[in-house]
Scaffold this motif. Structure first.
Motif, PDB file in Angstrom:
ATOM      1  N   GLU A  59      33.182 -37.363 -61.627  1.00  0.00           N
ATOM      2  CA  GLU A  59      32.105 -37.258 -60.635  1.00  0.00           C
ATOM      3  C   GLU A  59      30.810 -36.790 -61.295  1.00  0.00           C
ATOM      4  OE1 GLU A  59      30.057 -37.156 -57.031  1.00  0.00           O
ATOM      5  OE2 GLU A  59      32.091 -37.925 -57.360  1.00  0.00           O
ATOM      6  N   TYR A  60      30.926 -35.877 -62.239  1.00  0.00           N
ATOM      7  CA  TYR A  60      29.742 -35.350 -62.917  1.00  0.00           C
ATOM      8  C   TYR A  60      29.102 -36.409 -63.799  1.00  0.00           C
ATOM      9  CZ  TYR A  60      26.820 -32.433 -65.893  1.00  0.00           C
ATOM     10  OH  TYR A  60      25.753 -31.904 -66.581  1.00  0.00           O
ATOM     11  N   PHE A  61      29.921 -37.180 -64.513  1.00  0.00           N
ATOM     12  CA  PHE A  61      29.393 -38.194 -65.428  1.00  0.00           C
ATOM     13  C   PHE A  61      29.254 -39.541 -64.712  1.00  0.00           C
ATOM     14  CE2 PHE A  61      31.060 -35.110 -68.484  1.00  0.00           C
ATOM     15  CZ  PHE A  61      29.997 -35.040 -69.378  1.00  0.00           C
ATOM     16  N   THR A  62      28.493 -39.527 -63.619  1.00  0.00           N
ATOM     17  CA  THR A  62      28.196 -40.787 -62.941  1.00  0.00           C
ATOM     18  C   THR A  62      27.141 -41.549 -63.728  1.00  0.00           C
ATOM     19  OG1 THR A  62      26.537 -39.706 -61.575  1.00  0.00           O
ATOM     20  CG2 THR A  62      28.745 -39.878 -60.664  1.00  0.00           C
ATOM     21  N   PHE A  63      27.059 -42.829 -63.462  1.00  0.00           N
ATOM     22  CA  PHE A  63      26.078 -43.662 -64.164  1.00  0.00           C
ATOM     23  C   PHE A  63      25.577 -44.737 -63.205  1.00  0.00           C
ATOM     24  CE2 PHE A  63      30.318 -45.289 -64.853  1.00  0.00           C
ATOM     25  CZ  PHE A  63      30.200 -46.651 -64.591  1.00  0.00           C
ATOM     26  N   GLN A  64      24.547 -45.449 -63.621  1.00  0.00           N
ATOM     27  CA  GLN A  64      23.973 -46.513 -62.805  1.00  0.00           C
ATOM     28  C   GLN A  64      23.998 -47.810 -63.593  1.00  0.00           C
ATOM     29  OE1 GLN A  64      20.231 -44.332 -62.042  1.00  0.00           O
ATOM     30  NE2 GLN A  64      20.657 -44.619 -59.876  1.00  0.00           N
ATOM     31  N   SER A  73      30.847 -44.253 -60.296  1.00  0.00           N
ATOM     32  CA  SER A  73      31.636 -43.169 -60.856  1.00  0.00           C
ATOM     33  C   SER A  73      33.042 -43.680 -61.146  1.00  0.00           C
ATOM     34  CB  SER A  73      31.703 -41.995 -59.861  1.00  0.00           C
ATOM     35  OG  SER A  73      32.635 -41.029 -60.310  1.00  0.00           O
ATOM     36  N   MET A  74      33.648 -43.147 -62.191  1.00  0.00           N
ATOM     37  CA  MET A  74      34.993 -43.571 -62.556  1.00  0.00           C
ATOM     38  C   MET A  74      36.065 -42.678 -61.934  1.00  0.00           C
ATOM     39  SD  MET A  74      34.548 -44.718 -66.520  1.00  0.00           S
ATOM     40  CE  MET A  74      33.293 -45.885 -67.027  1.00  0.00           C
ATOM     41  N   ASP A  75      35.682 -41.854 -60.951  1.00  0.00           N
ATOM     42  CA  ASP A  75      36.676 -40.977 -60.340  1.00  0.00           C
ATOM     43  C   ASP A  75      37.738 -41.771 -59.578  1.00  0.00           C
ATOM     44  OD1 ASP A  75      34.939 -41.804 -58.391  1.00  0.00           O
ATOM     45  OD2 ASP A  75      34.891 -39.889 -57.329  1.00  0.00           O
ATOM     46  N   SER A  76      37.406 -43.004 -59.159  1.00  0.00           N
ATOM     47  CA  SER A  76      38.396 -43.823 -58.458  1.00  0.00           C
ATOM     48  C   SER A  76      39.603 -44.119 -59.343  1.00  0.00           C
ATOM     49  CB  SER A  76      37.768 -45.144 -57.985  1.00  0.00           C
ATOM     50  OG  SER A  76      36.873 -44.915 -56.916  1.00  0.00           O
ATOM     51  N   SER A  77      39.392 -44.200 -60.651  1.00  0.00           N
ATOM     52  CA  SER A  77      40.523 -44.445 -61.549  1.00  0.00           C
ATOM     53  C   SER A  77      41.506 -43.267 -61.509  1.00  0.00           C
ATOM     54  CB  SER A  77      40.022 -44.684 -62.979  1.00  0.00           C
ATOM     55  OG  SER A  77      39.306 -43.563 -63.461  1.00  0.00           O
ATOM     56  N   ILE A  78      40.991 -42.055 -61.280  1.00  0.00           N
ATOM     57  CA  ILE A  78      41.860 -40.874 -61.162  1.00  0.00           C
ATOM     58  C   ILE A  78      42.719 -40.970 -59.902  1.00  0.00           C
ATOM     59  CG2 ILE A  78      41.925 -38.358 -61.007  1.00  0.00           C
ATOM     60  CD1 ILE A  78      40.813 -39.331 -63.660  1.00  0.00           C
ATOM     61  N   TYR A  79      42.073 -41.315 -58.767  1.00  0.00           N
ATOM     62  CA  TYR A  79      42.802 -41.380 -57.502  1.00  0.00           C
ATOM     63  C   TYR A  79      43.835 -42.508 -57.507  1.00  0.00           C
ATOM     64  CZ  TYR A  79      38.989 -38.338 -56.080  1.00  0.00           C
ATOM     65  OH  TYR A  79      38.084 -37.305 -55.999  1.00  0.00           O
ATOM     66  N   LEU A  80      43.476 -43.654 -58.105  1.00  0.00           N
ATOM     67  CA  LEU A  80      44.426 -44.763 -58.179  1.00  0.00           C
ATOM     68  C   LEU A  80      45.612 -44.405 -59.081  1.00  0.00           C
ATOM     69  CD1 LEU A  80      42.057 -47.861 -58.363  1.00  0.00           C
ATOM     70  CD2 LEU A  80      43.692 -47.347 -56.553  1.00  0.00           C
ATOM     71  N   ALA A  81      45.315 -43.749 -60.211  1.00  0.00           N
ATOM     72  CA  ALA A  81      46.400 -43.340 -61.118  1.00  0.00           C
ATOM     73  C   ALA A  81      47.340 -42.360 -60.417  1.00  0.00           C
ATOM     74  CB  ALA A  81      45.820 -42.716 -62.383  1.00  0.00           C
ATOM     75  N   LEU A 218      39.803 -38.948 -70.732  1.00  0.00           N
ATOM     76  CA  LEU A 218      38.511 -38.358 -70.373  1.00  0.00           C
ATOM     77  C   LEU A 218      37.487 -38.570 -71.467  1.00  0.00           C
ATOM     78  CD1 LEU A 218      39.639 -34.988 -68.712  1.00  0.00           C
ATOM     79  CD2 LEU A 218      38.747 -37.033 -67.574  1.00  0.00           C
ATOM     80  N   GLY A 219      37.921 -38.443 -72.717  1.00  0.00           N
ATOM     81  CA  GLY A 219      36.997 -38.659 -73.823  1.00  0.00           C
ATOM     82  C   GLY A 219      36.437 -40.071 -73.825  1.00  0.00           C
ATOM     83  N   ILE A 220      37.324 -41.062 -73.610  1.00  0.00           N
ATOM     84  CA  ILE A 220      36.887 -42.457 -73.593  1.00  0.00           C
ATOM     85  C   ILE A 220      35.927 -42.714 -72.434  1.00  0.00           C
ATOM     86  CG2 ILE A 220      37.660 -44.845 -73.254  1.00  0.00           C
ATOM     87  CD1 ILE A 220      40.256 -44.043 -74.677  1.00  0.00           C
ATOM     88  N   THR A 221      36.278 -42.261 -71.227  1.00  0.00           N
ATOM     89  CA  THR A 221      35.461 -42.540 -70.051  1.00  0.00           C
ATOM     90  C   THR A 221      34.116 -41.820 -70.087  1.00  0.00           C
ATOM     91  OG1 THR A 221      36.703 -40.789 -68.899  1.00  0.00           O
ATOM     92  CG2 THR A 221      37.388 -43.064 -68.519  1.00  0.00           C
ATOM     93  N   ILE A 222      34.086 -40.608 -70.643  1.00  0.00           N
ATOM     94  CA  ILE A 222      32.814 -39.891 -70.758  1.00  0.00           C
ATOM     95  C   ILE A 222      31.875 -40.632 -71.708  1.00  0.00           C
ATOM     96  CG2 ILE A 222      31.731 -37.783 -71.653  1.00  0.00           C
ATOM     97  CD1 ILE A 222      34.154 -36.247 -70.543  1.00  0.00           C
ATOM     98  N   LEU A 223      32.425 -41.114 -72.828  1.00  0.00           N
ATOM     99  CA  LEU A 223      31.618 -41.888 -73.774  1.00  0.00           C
ATOM    100  C   LEU A 223      31.120 -43.186 -73.129  1.00  0.00           C
ATOM    101  CD1 LEU A 223      33.636 -41.408 -77.093  1.00  0.00           C
ATOM    102  CD2 LEU A 223      31.393 -40.438 -76.521  1.00  0.00           C
TER     103      LEU A 223
END
Length: 623
Positions: A59-64, A73-81, A218-223
């Motif tokens: 959620e913090y590392f959102t992008f446009q 945001s890639m937080d949906s990948s967390i909820y799906l996992a 997390l490292g991959i997604t943050i990058l």
């Protein structure tokens, strides 16, 4: 704002929809989660907190993403996992804690917006989990031999999000539901596919590597988020250069066209005021000729900088329209406030020295400006620009260094020579004498009715001018129709009716070629729109149709009913009045219909008293 208006706003369809959405989301949460917090063991809580930390980081590392800049945001990948490995119960537990923390941290956002966002996520998780189980998916390690449930779960997740958001825009802003959904999928499909892949990767990493796998993910997604952010920043810089006028540092004409359309749509949807000002440097050519183009460019840059300074900290958008003309788009400003704002800038500029201004007639740097307000019945952005341009013209006629508001009641506008303009249009209509004498006579009668109704409606000079000229020229597009169709005695076929209906489009094209006729285009193009939205060419309804175009529709229909035509039976005045009343509220504006009927009845009674009463007198003509 009064308490009544505040209450009304609370019960707007868009707000009611959000309330229903929140109830549905809460119901989905309670049904699925079933107060699982009271049953969790210590190891379960460790798992919840671990996935919560991952969701918050995403959620913090959102992008446009360009071009629209929608936040992703890639937080949906967390909820799906979580759904794939542990089930929807834990996924919703993580969502609730994450939503509470985000709401506390980001208190600038309205609490209802946080609630709506939480509810949409609840529905997405609930529906995708149900589809996943229905398709044969089992919580646990990734099933290499059956990937269909994963793809169906993602599809359900994506579609639920699209429908929830699309319905809001449809209800709140009257956007097309189809266009909203199509735009959503076009912009977000690639992102959701990435989300699915990332959720599957996370599933494999957590199952086989536990916490280490989660950290690697997390490292991959943050990058990746950082890379997307850099990409968007670069895109924005390129876009800014494309939208900027190098000479003045203001937005250019193309950007102005785009933002004008956006702001007009917003003003229409939200019912907020919007005003446009078009300003022109007085006697700029004289300055250019005297000092040269380089010095003239410096003057343009100087004025651009002054306008930019005046608009800082406000929602005003300043653009260079072209040459020595500039635009100021002022959302949230009523006409009177915008007039004072522009006039204040004008006075400041008069008191600001620039090298060589002594050669100007006023002895100072000055501009003339035209200010025009957006109205809901303006259906094209060019109409607002034309009105501002017309007001600018009046400002120039008053001796320059003046701000003029469109529609102001002064002698300048009353000096318009209606007679000459009527003569110019009649020269065009004379072609009908040889092609369709009926249309020629009809146009003259409708013009006479419009002249009379302009007095009944107590129109101001500018409104009267466009109304009566628009009534005179409204059928000009029929010049492009085949003679055999215009003069056919039998009933028209469906194809011929479609051809007849195209006269509004042809008329618009004809009027567009003449600068003096452009203001009349709404009367030409919209006189067959209906009050209930079933007319053509656009299907506008109610107040979306300009008021005087609604009046013209009534006049045009009445004359069509009471005059001999090859494709319609002639009605008496009484029958036509009955028909008008029967169609009030569907085809015609009810209020304007009654005004016109009272006028016709007075006119008819006057003619009844004469022995020479006949159908020609019922429909007065200009001879």
């Amino acid at each position: 704002m009064s308490k009544f208006h505040t209450l009304v706003r609370r019960f707007e369809p868009g707000n009611l929809y959000l309330a229903v959405l929140c109830v549905a989301g809460l119901a989905a949460f309670i049904h699925t989660n079933q107060w699982s917090y009271f049953r969790y063991s210590t190891s379960d809580w460790v798992l919840v907190y671990t996935m919560l930390g991952a969701a918050l980081m995403m959620e913090y590392f959102t992008f446009q993403l360009p071009p629209e800049g929608n936040t992703q945001s890639m937080d949906s990948s967390i909820y799906l996992a979580c759904i794939f490995i542990y089930g929807s119960e834990l996924s919703l537990s993580v969502l609730l804690l994450s939503s509470i923390i985000v709401a506390v941290y980001n208190r600038k956002i309205n609490v209802w917006r946080h609630m709506a966002n939480f509810s949409v996520y609840c529905l997405m998780i609930f529906v995708s989990s149900y589809v996943y189980i229905w398709a044969g998916g089992i919580a646990g390690p990734l099933d290499n031999e059956n990937l269909l449930p994963y793809f169906l779960a993602l599809t359900a997740y994506c579609v639920t999000n699209a429908i929830a958001i699309g319905l809001y825009y449809f209800i709140r802003f009257r956007y097309s539901l189809y266009d909203s959904l199509r735009g959503f999928f076009a912009e977000s499909l690639l992102v959701y596919l990435c989300t699915l892949i990332l959720s599957l990767i996370l599933t494999v990493l957590i199952v086989h590597n536990g916490i280490l796998g989660l950290l690697l993910f997390l490292g991959i997604t943050i990058l990746l988020s950082h890379a997307f952010k850099q990409l968007f920043d670069m895109y924005r810089k390129i876009e800014e250069k494309a939208n900027m006028d190098r000479r003045t540092g203001l937005f250019n004409h193309s950007y102005f066209e785009n933002i004008l359309e956006v702001e007009m749509h917003k003003a229409k949807a939200e019912g907020t005021p919007l005003t446009l000002a078009l300003i022109d440097i007085d006697d700029f050519k004289k300055y250019n000729d005297h000092f040269g183009h380089l010095k003239g460019d410096q003057l343009l840059g100087f004025l651009g900088e002054r306008l930019k300074q005046e608009s800082e900290g406000s929602e005003v958008t300043v653009s260079r329209y072209g040459g020595e003309e500039f635009t100021l788009l002022m959302p949230g400003m009523e006409l009177e406030e915008a007039y004072r704002y522009i006039d204040r800038i004008r006075k400041k500029l008069n008191d600001t020295y620039f090298d060589g201004v002594e050669i100007f007639p006023h002895g100072c740097l000055s501009f003339s400006a035209g200010v025009a307000p957006y109205q809901i019945d303006l259906y094209d952005k060019s109409q607002l620009v034309d009105q501002a341009d017309k007001a600018l013209y009046y400002a120039k006629k008053q001796g320059k260094n003046v701000v003029h508001a469109y529609g102001s009641h002064n002698s300048i506008e009353q000096e318009i020579n209606l007679g000459q303009e009527i003569h110019d249009i009649e020269q065009q209509l004379n072609l009908f004498i040889y092609k369709d004498i009926g249309t020629f006579k009809h146009s003259k009668r409708v013009f006479k009715y419009a002249m009379d109704m302009s007095e009944v409606l107590q129109l101001q000079p500018q409104e009267k001018r466009t109304f009566v000229l628009g009534a005179l020229i409204h059928d000009i597009g029929k010049l492009e129709l085949p003679w055999n169709v215009l003069n056919k005695k039998e009933k028209l076929t469906d194809e011929e009716w479609e051809l007849i209906k195209s006269h509004v489009t042809w008329g618009k094209r004809i009027a567009s070629t003449n600068e003096n006729f452009k203001e009349l285009i709404p009367y030409i193009e919209l006189h067959h729109e209906r009050y209930d939205g079933k007319g053509y060419p656009y299907g506008f309804r109610g107040s979306e149709i300009p008021r005087l175009c609604r009046m013209l529709t009534i006049i045009d229909s009445f004359d069509a009913m009471t005059t001999e035509r090859p494709y319609q039976q002639t009605k008496s005045v009484e029958q036509a009045i009955t028909e008008l009343r029967a169609c009030a509220g569907t085809q015609f504006d009810p209020e304007l219909t009654e005004l016109f009927i009272r006028y016709i009845q007075d006119l008819h009674h006057m003619h009844v008293s004469s022995k020479e009463e006949n159908d020609e007198l019922v429909s007065p003509m200009l001879d």
